[in-house]
Write an enzyme that holds these catalytic residues in place. Structure first.
Site, PDB file in Angstrom:
ATOM      1  CD  GLU A 255      -2.983  -1.109   0.552  1.00  0.00           C
ATOM      2  OE1 GLU A 255      -3.581  -0.170  -0.323  1.00  0.00           O
ATOM      3  OE2 GLU A 255      -3.784  -2.288   0.174  1.00  0.00           O
ATOM      4  CB  CYS A 288      -1.978   7.111   1.897  1.00  0.00           C
ATOM      5  SG  CYS A 288      -2.587   6.154   2.328  1.00  0.00           S
TER       6      CYS A 288
END
Ligand code: NAD
Length: 485
Positions: A255, A288
Site C-alpha cells: 500500500e 496517503c
C-alpha cells in the site's frame, strides 16, 4: 523484569515483544515528539539477531495457530478488540505525543478502528464459505490454507490503525505475524502488545520488533521462512522489499503513496466541495488518501476558491492536544525540510504560490497550508507525492480534460469527485484510475471493500476477503464423481 518508560502519565514499553515476552536489545534509538521535540523514549533497536528470534518464534507457533481454524482463532482477536476499546484514550494520548495526529480524532475514531479491524476479520474469517461447484464430472471446492509466518511493515502515519488493519487479517487467516512499525512513531504499536499479552495469545503468534528499516526491516524481509510480506509505505522502500519477495518467491502486498485528484465540476455543491477540499490539509496532509491535486472546472474556479480560502482561513495550527487545533505539526524536522524543499523548488521553477509556502511563526514542525498553481502539469509538485499540507490547483474546460489530468501521474491510489450529475459520476468514476474513488464524500470506508492502489500506488488489495485470500494458500480440491461415499 521488562523496562518501561513514563510518557506524560502513561507507561509504555520501549522493547520488542517476541515469543510472548518483552525482549531487549543492546542498542536503542531516540524517539522524539513532533510537538515539542522532547525525548519520549530510547526505543530498542532491533538487528539481524532480533529478526531471527522473532521469525523463529513465529515459525514455531505457526502449526498450532493454523490448526485452530478460524473459529478457534476468533476469540483471541475479539478479546484483543475489547481490550483496545477499553484502552482507546490511553493509546490515543501516547500516539498524539508520538505522531501528533489530533488527539480528539484519535480518541473519536482512529484508535477505535483498530478494534473494528480485529472484530471485522474475526467475523469474516468465520463466515467464509468454501466455493463449491460441479464441473467435468468432479466436485470442486476452494479451501483456504494458512500460508505461514507473515512480516508486516508499516509507516509512521496513523501507526496503530494501519498496523492493525494489516495484522488482523493475517492472524484471522492463520498466519503468525512479526510486525515492525516505523521508527518515527513506534510507541502506540508497543502498547498494542501489552494488550496482545493480556488477551492471552499463544507465544510466538504475534510478535513486535522495533528498529530501523534498513537494519531489522531488511533482515525480516529477506528471511526465507517468511511466507507473506505485507508493506505500507513509500514506493522507494516497496521496490527494495519487492526484490526480497522476488528472491524468496513470497507473495507481497504494498500500500503505497498517492497523488490523488480532487475533481470539482460546475454542477457540484460548491460549499460541500470547498469544505472537503480544505480538509485535505488535515493531519498536515500526511494522509496517503488525501486529494492533493485540486482539478476545478474553469467555469467555477473563482467561486470555488472564495469558499476554499474561507474554510482554510478558519483552520487553526497548534498543539494537537488542544480542542481548538485543526492542523498539527509534521512528524519530523527531516520531513518538514523535505516538504519545504518541494515548495522552494516550485517557487524557483515559476509555479505560483497561491497561499502559504512557508513555516508559520509557531516554528517547530508546523508548515502553513499551501496552495500552488503549477506552471505545467509536469511540475514536480503535481507529479510527486509531497505528504505534507501542500495542494496544487489546476483547471479544466471539459470532462475529457478532467479525466486526462486525473490520470496523468504514475500514481492511482484514490480519487475524489464532486458532481450532482449521476451519469457524469458514473462516467468519470469509472474512467479515473484509482483503487478507491469517492463521489461527493471522502474517507467513507467499508472494511469489506477492496483497498489498494493502481500504478505505483500499490500491489494487491487489502480489505475483506481480499486480505484473507492474500494470507492463504488457496487450494482447489477435486473429487471424481461417484468414487467416494
Ligand atoms: P517508508 O517507506 O520510508 O517506511 C515505511 C516502513 O518501511 C518503515 O517501518 C521503515 O522502517 C520500513 N523500511 C524502510 N526501509 C526498509 C527496508 N530496506 N527494508 C524493510 N523495511 C524498510 O515510508 P514512511 O515515510 O514511513 O511512510 C510514508 C509513506 O507511506 C507515504 O508514501 C505514504 O503515502 C505511504 N502510505 C500509504 C498508505 C496506503 O494505505 N496506501 C497508508 C499510509 C502511508
Amino acid at each position: 523484569m521488562s523496562r518501561r518508560v513514563e510518557i506524560h502519565g502513561h507507561t509504555v514499553s520501549p522493547e520488542h515483544y517476541i515469543d510472548g515476552a518483552r525482549v531487549s536489545s543492546p542498542t536503542t534509538f531516540k524517539d522524539r515528539s513532533p510537538i515539542d521535540g522532547s525525548l519520549l523514549a530510547e526505543v530498542c533497536r532491533g538487528d539481524a539477531t532480533t529478526a531471527n528470534l522473532a521469525i523463529s518464534a513465529a515459525a514455531r507457533a505457526f502449526p498450532a495457530w493454523a490448526a485452530l481454524g478460524p473459529h478457534g482463532r476468533a476469540p483471541y482477536l475479539r478479546r484483543l478488540a475489547d481490550l483496545i476499546d477499553a484502552n482507546v484514550d490511553h493509546i490515543a494520548e501516547v500516539e498524539c505525543w508520538d505522531m501528533a495526529m489530533l488527539e480528539r480524532s484519535l480518541k473519536a475514531r482512529v484508535i477505535g478502528r483498530g478494534a473494528r479491524n480485529f472484530r471485522a476479520y474475526a467475523d469474516l474469517a468465520c463466515a467464509y464459505e468454501e466455493r463449491a461447484w460441479e464441473s467435468n464430472g468432479t466436485a470442486n471446492r476452494v479451501i483456504r490454507h494458512p500460508s505461514g509466518p507473515a512480516v508486516v511493515i508499516t509507516p509512521w502515519n496513523a501507526p496503530f490503525m494501519l498496523s492493525t488493519w494489516k495484522c488482523a487479517p493475517a492472524l484471522a487467516a492463520g498466519s503468525t505475524v512479526v510486525l515492525k512499525p516505523a521508527e518515527w512513531s513506534p510507541l502506540s504499536c508497543s502498547m498494542l502488545f501489552d494488550l496482545v499479552d493480556e488477551a492471552g495469545f499463544p507465544p510466538g503468534v504475534f510478535n513486535l520488533v522495533q528498529g530501523m528499516g534498513e537494519e531489522v526491516g531488511a533482515a525480516l524481509t529477506t528471511d526465507r521462512r517468511v511466507r507473506r510480506l505485507s508493506f505500507t509505505g513509500s514506493p522507494e522502500t516497496a521496490r527494495l522489499i519487492g526484490r526480497a519477495a522476488a528472491d524468496n518467491i513470497v507473495p507481497f502486498t504494498a500500500e503505497l503513496g498517492g497523488k490523488n485528484p480532487f475533481i470539482v465540476f460546475a454542477d457540484a455543491d460548491l460549499d460541500a466541495a470547498a469544505a472537503k477540499a480544505a480538509l485535505q490539509y488535515d493531519d498536515a496532509g500526511q494522509v496517503c488518501l488525501s486529494g492533493t491535486r485540486l482539478l476545478i472546472d474553469e467555469a467555477i474556479v473563482d467561486d470555488f476558491l472564495v469558499r476554499f480560502h474561507a474554510n482554510v482561513d478558519a483552520q487553526v495550527l497548534g498543539d494537537p492536544h488542544d480542542e481548538a487545533t485543526t492542523i498539527s505539526p509534521l512528524i519530523h524536522p527531516e520531513h518538514l525540510a523535505r516538504v519545504a524543499g518541494f515548495v522552494d523548488r516550485a517557487r524557483r521553477n515559476g509555479d505560483e504560490i497561491v497561499r502559504g509556502g512557508k513555516q508559520p511563526e509557531l516554528g517547530g514542525n508546523w508548515y502553513e497550508q499551501t496552495l500552488i498553481r503549477p506552471r505545467s502539469n509536469n511540475s514536480e509538485v503535481v507529479q510527486h507525492e509531497i505528504f505534507g499540507p501542500v495542494l496544487t490547483l489546476q483547471t479544466f474546460a471539459s470532462e475529457e480534460e478532467a479525466i486526462e489530468l486525473a490520470n496523468s501521474t504514475e500514481y492511482g491510489l484514490s480519487g475524489i469527485l464532486f458532481t450532482s450529475n449521476a451519469k457524469r459520476a458514473e462516467r468519470v468514476g469509472r474512467a479515473v484510475r484509482a483503487g478507491t474513488l469517492w463521489v461527493n464524500c471522502f474517507l467513507v470506508r467499508d472494511l469489506t471493500a477492496p483497498f489498494g492502489g493502481a500504478g505505483i500506488s500499490g500491489i494487491g488489495r487489502e480489505g475483506g476477503d481480499y486480505a484473507l485470500d492474500f494470507y492463504s494458500d488457496l487450494k482447489t480440491l477435486q473429487i471424481l464423481d461417484g468414487t467416494v461415499s
